[in-house]
Design a protein around this motif. Structure first.
Motif, short mmCIF file in Angstrom:
data_model
loop_
_atom_site.label_atom_id
_atom_site.label_comp_id
_atom_site.label_asym_id
_atom_site.label_seq_id
_atom_site.Cartn_x
_atom_site.Cartn_y
_atom_site.Cartn_z
N GLU A 192 15.11 50.28 29.75
CA GLU A 192 15.33 49.26 30.76
C GLU A 192 15.24 49.91 32.14
O GLU A 192 15.76 51.00 32.36
N VAL A 193 14.59 49.24 33.07
CA VAL A 193 14.44 49.77 34.42
C VAL A 193 15.09 48.82 35.40
O VAL A 193 14.88 47.60 35.34
N ASN A 194 15.88 49.38 36.31
CA ASN A 194 16.61 48.58 37.28
C ASN A 194 16.20 48.94 38.71
O ASN A 194 15.50 49.94 38.94
N GLU A 195 16.66 48.15 39.65
CA GLU A 195 16.37 48.42 41.05
C GLU A 195 16.86 49.81 41.43
O GLU A 195 17.97 50.21 41.10
N GLY A 196 15.99 50.55 42.11
CA GLY A 196 16.35 51.90 42.54
C GLY A 196 15.98 52.99 41.56
O GLY A 196 15.95 54.17 41.91
N ASP A 197 15.68 52.62 40.30
CA ASP A 197 15.22 53.62 39.34
C ASP A 197 13.84 54.12 39.76
O ASP A 197 13.12 53.48 40.52
N ILE A 198 13.47 55.29 39.24
CA ILE A 198 12.19 55.91 39.59
C ILE A 198 11.32 55.99 38.35
O ILE A 198 11.74 56.51 37.31
N ALA A 243 8.99 46.84 35.70
CA ALA A 243 9.59 47.81 36.62
C ALA A 243 9.36 47.39 38.07
O ALA A 243 10.26 47.51 38.92
N HIS A 244 8.17 46.90 38.37
CA HIS A 244 7.85 46.44 39.72
C HIS A 244 8.73 45.25 40.11
O HIS A 244 9.29 45.21 41.22
N LYS A 245 8.86 44.31 39.20
CA LYS A 245 9.69 43.12 39.47
C LYS A 245 11.15 43.49 39.66
O LYS A 245 11.87 42.88 40.46
N ALA A 246 11.61 44.52 38.94
CA ALA A 246 13.01 44.95 39.03
C ALA A 246 13.32 45.67 40.35
O ALA A 246 14.49 45.85 40.69
N GLY A 247 12.29 46.11 41.05
CA GLY A 247 12.51 46.83 42.31
C GLY A 247 12.60 48.32 42.14
O GLY A 247 13.20 49.02 42.98
N ALA A 248 11.98 48.86 41.08
CA ALA A 248 11.96 50.31 40.88
C ALA A 248 10.97 50.96 41.84
O ALA A 248 10.01 50.32 42.30
#
Length: 301
Positions: free
Chosen positions: A102-108, A132-137
């Motif tokens: 799972e990828v969240n905002e701020g993840d790389i 990942a793009h939608k989550a703000g990564a």
């Protein structure tokens, strides 16, 4: 001669895993890098998985392909210690499950090479990048395009553009873009690459070119950053570890209390970019002075 686990993103993650492990040993609360890939259900696959674990990288999302052989790459050093490659890979029969963290905002997220555009894997890889793009990564795309795939350009060129559109930063060597967009008789500059092929898709572009200055292009910054001369033993992993150092620079900046979100990169100052790029150059220079694909375990953070 030596046999070591490798691959572009793999090399970057191993260096990050080693440096972050050193910091955790000193009491820092650093995240553990996670590597997503596919390997064969063979002895080489065992070596790869164990190497990840031994170097502070999670192998939870490494897909093991049953009854298949892991890919092998050979690198040959010339008189300048630059590498020429031969690849033994069965790209058409590659497979990967839709088993991503799972990828969240701020993840790389860091990704690249042919794995990122392989038509066989494309639907699953694209879906993950879109999430990942939608989550703000923060998404870092290393083109890492090899001459062996020039014949595939008509099939994969749209996927390269899609990757650029989904990414926060595109990084590539000038050699990558010579293969993609020109012939040896008609070389292209980093500025031409940005103006003609990247800026309409991704606002931030980093171009490396061996020992020559790193060139940066953003909507607000055009800059060059000289590369310190080193006694090069091998260039294998040089670009991969530039990526590792750049990503490490982001994590360190955040730990120092400076906000660094995806939107910040478009308007970031020259000095802030310089700090990240210098971190990338430091990692890259260290690897060029050894036969390893990654920084040493004792490499100082």
């Amino acid at each position: 001669m030596a046999a070591v686990p490798g691959g572009s993103t793999f090399n970057a993650l191993i260096s990050l895993g080693r440096v972050l492990s050193n910091k955790r040993a000193s009491g820092a609360d650093d995240a553990i890098p996670v590597f997503v890939t596919e390997v064969g259900d063979d002895h080489v696959g065992d070596i790869v998985v164990n190497f990840l674990k031994d170097n502070g990288v999670s192998a939870e999302y490494v897909n093991r392909r049953r009854d298949s052989k892991s890919h092998i790459s050979l690198a040959f050093l010339d008189e300048n210690n630059d590498a020429q490659y031969q690849f033994y890979k069965d790209h058409e029969n590659a497979s990967i499950e839709d088993n991503f963290p799972e990828v969240n905002e701020g993840d790389i997220v860091i990704y690249g090479s042919f794995f990122a555009v392989n038509p066989v894997l494309r639907p699953i890889v694209k879906a993950f990048l879109e999430r990942a793009h939608k989550a703000g990564a923060f998404i870092y795309y290393d083109i890492n395009f090899r001459a062996s795939h020039i014949k595939d350009i008509p099939v994969i060129k749209d996927s390269i553009v899609e990757n650029m559109r989904l990414s926060s930063v595109v990084r590539g060597s000038l050699e990558d873009f010579q293969y993609l967009y020109t012939t040896p008789e008609h070389p292209i500059s980093a500025e031409e690459v940005y103006e003609k092929h990247i800026k309409q898709h991704c606002p931030c572009f980093i171009s490396t070119n061996g020992g020559k200055p790193v060139e940066l292009f953003t909507p607000s910054v055009r800059a060059e950053f000289p590369t310190d001369p080193v006694n090069t033993v091998s260039t294998i992993g040089a670009g991969d570890n530039f990526n590792a150092g750049f990503i490490y620079g982001i994590t360190k900046t955040r730990q120092d209390g400076v906000e660094m979100n995806v939107s910040d990169f478009v308007t970031m100052s020259v000095s802030s970019w310089q700090s990240l790029i210098k971190s990338g150059q430091r990692f890259s220079s260290a690897v060029c002075q050894s036969l390893n694909n990654y920084v040493d375990k004792g490499f100082p953070a």
